[in-house]
Enzyme design. Structure first.
Site: not given
Ligand code: PLP
Length: 398
Positions: A73, A152, A180, A200, A202, A238, A326
Site C-alpha cells: 500500500g 486505519n 482498509q 494492499s 495483506h 520482475t 512508539c
Molecule cells: N494506507 C492505510 C490506510 C493503511 O492502513 C496502511 C497499512 O496499515 C497503508 C496505507 C500501508 O500499507 P502497506 O502496509 O501495505 O504498505
C-alpha cells in the site's frame, strides 16, 4: 478457540487457505519469468493476467489495463502521488488530510521540505472531514488531492465520492487510499470520480509484499520505479508472481460477499463495543458518531496508557494495538486522535480492536470478559486512577 485471539486485522490479516494453495505452485514448480518468450514463462504470464482480472473485479473496473501491481500500500500511495506530481512540475500545491496513514502523511511532510505547499484538511471531533474546507482549499496551483477512504485507526469512512466530485469539478487528479476498505465496502471505481486508488493484499487475507494501484485510463503517471517494461512501463521489476496470484485469489473471494461480511463484522464489533462500554462507563469510543468500517473499534480508557492495556491483553493471547507510534522510550499520542481533539485524559489510553472474517462469537465473549478486569487492574495500579501526571504514579511522594 485457538491460543491467539487476533483482533489486529487493520495491521495485517491471516492468509486465507485458498490463497496459500493458489500461490504454492508459483513458489515451487512454476518459477518461470512472466516476461520470457518461452511457453514455461508465458504460462506464468497468463497467471498474472488472471490475477489482474480478479483484482479489477474487486476494484470495480472491467478494464485490466487500469490495474497496476505494486509491492504494498505504501508503494501504491507513493506511486500515485509522485507519479502525478512529477507530470505537472509547475503546480506546487498538494491537498491531503491530517489523519492519513504515515504512507501519505510522511510523503506530504517530504513534499513540504521540497517546497510544496501542503494543505492538511482538518477533521472534527467525530473524525469527519469538512467538504467545504476541501472546496475552499482548491486552487489553480493544486496538482492533486489525496484522501483516505477509511481511517486505519478509527475506521471512520470519508465521503470520498462527494469529495471526488468537488475535486473533479476543478479538473484536478484525485487519489484515494483505500487500503482498509476491501471486504468492508464495495469498491466501484468505474462509477466514481476517483482517478487513482490504492489497495494492499495483506489487509484482505492475501500475502504481504503485494498491492495494486488503480489508474484510470487517460491519467498519465510518471513511473516511480524505472527500468524494465513490466506493468506497461509503469513499474519496472520482475513481478512478485506468487504474491500477485495470491492477491488475485484474495480479491476474488473478498469481492464475492461484502454485504454478508459487513453484517458479520458489524455484529461482532457492536457486541464488543457495547460490552466494553457498559462494563467500563468511562470508556470513550473514538469516531462512534461517524460512519465507520464495520470491523473497527477504537476505544479509549480514561487516564490509562494503551500500551499497558496491550501488554495485559497479550497475557490472555489477545492481539490488539494502539494507533500510536512508539519512539525510543516515549509514546507519542496518535496524530489521528489529536486531530480529533480527543481530551487529554483519553489521548494515551486508546486501544484498537480490528476484526476479520475469521473472528468468532466465542472470541468476542472472551475479550468482553477479560478486558474490563484488565482495565480495573490498571486503574487500581494508577493512584486515583490517574497516570497523566508523575505525582499520581504509585510510590511517588507528592
Ligand atoms: N494506507 C492505510 C490506510 C493503511 O492502513 C496502511 C497499512 O496499515 C497503508 C496505507 C500501508 O500499507 P502497506 O502496509 O501495505 O504498505
Amino acid at each position: 478457540m485457538s491460543d491467539v485471539v487476533y483482533f489486529d486485522n487493520n495491521a495485517t490479516t491471516r492468509i486465507a487457505p485458498q490463497v496459500y494453495e493458489a500461490m504454492a505452485p508459483y513458489l515451487t514448480e512454476l518459477y518461470g519469468n512472466p516476461s520470457s518468450i518461452h511457453s514455461f514463462g508465458s504460462r506464468v504470464g497468463r497467471a498474472l493476467d488472471s490475477a489482474r482480472t480478479q483484482v479489477a473485479g474487486l476494484l470495480g473496473t472491467g478494464d485490466e489495463v487500469e490495474v497496476l501491481f505494486t509491492s504494498c500500500g505504501s508503494e501504491g500511495d507513493n506511486t500515485a502521488i509522485r507519479g502525478i506530481l512529477g507530470g505537472v512540475p509547475e503546480k506546487r500545491h498538494f491537498i491531503t488530510t491530517a489523519v492519513e496513514h504515515p504512507a501519505v502523511l510522511g510523503l506530504g511532510q517530504h513534499l513540504e521540505k521540497e517546497g510544496y505547499r501542503v494543505t492538511w484538511l482538518e477533521v472534527n471531533e467525530d473524525g469527519m472531514l469538512d467538504l467545504d474546507e476541501l472546496r475552499d482549499a482548491l486552487s489553480d496551483d493544486t496538482a492533486m488531492v489525496s484522501i483516505m477512504y477509511a481511517n486505519n485507526e478509527t475506521g471512520v469512512v470519508f465521503p470520498v465520492h462527494e469529495a471526488g466530485e468537488i475535486v473533479k469539478a476543478r479538473g484536478i487528479p484525485f487519489h484515494v487510499d483505500a487500503v482498509q476498505v476491501p471486504g468492508k465496502i464495495e469498491l466501484d471505481v468505474k462509477n466514481s470520480p476517483i482517478d487513482l486508488l490504492t489497495v494492499s493484499a495483506h489487509k484482505f487475507h492475501g500475502p504481504k509484499g503485494v498491492g495494486a494501484l488503480y489508474v484510470r485510463r487517460g491519467i498519465t503517471l510518471r513511473p516511480f520505479i524505472v527500468g524494465g517494461h513490466q506493468e506497461r512501463n509503469r513499474r519496472a521489476g520482475t513481478e512478485n508472481v506468487a504474491g500477485i496470484v495470491g492477491m488475485g485469489e484474495a480479491a476474488a473471494f473478498t469481492a464475492g460477499d461484502v454485504a454478508a461480511e459487513r453484517e458479520h463484522l458489524g455484529g461482532l464489533r457492536d457486541q464488543l463495543q457495547s460490552a466494553l462500554v457498559s462494563a467500563c462507563p468511562d470508556a470513550r469510543v473514538n469516531g462512534a458518531k461517524s460512519n465507520r468500517l464495520p470491523n473497527t473499534l477504537n476505544v479509549a480508557f480514561e487516564y490509562l496508557e494503551g500500551e499497558s492495556i496491550l501488554v495485559l491483553l497479550d497475557e490472555f493471547g489477545i492481539c490488539a494495538s494502539t494507533g500510536s507510534a512508539c519512539t525510543a522510550g516515549s509514546v507519542e499520542p496518535s496524530h489521528v486522535l489529536r486531530a480529533m481533539k480527543v481530551p487529554p485524559q483519553w489521548l494515551q489510553g486508546a486501544v484498537r480492536f480490528s476484526l476479520s472474517r475469521y473472528n468468532t462469537q466465542a472470541e468476542i465473549a472472551f475479550a468482553a470478559e477479560k478486558v474490563p478486569g484488565i482495565i480495573r487492574r490498571l486503574q487500581g495500579l494508577s493512584a486515583l486512577g490517574r497516570v497523566g501526571t508523575k505525582e499520581n504514579l504509585p510510590g511517588h511522594a507528592s
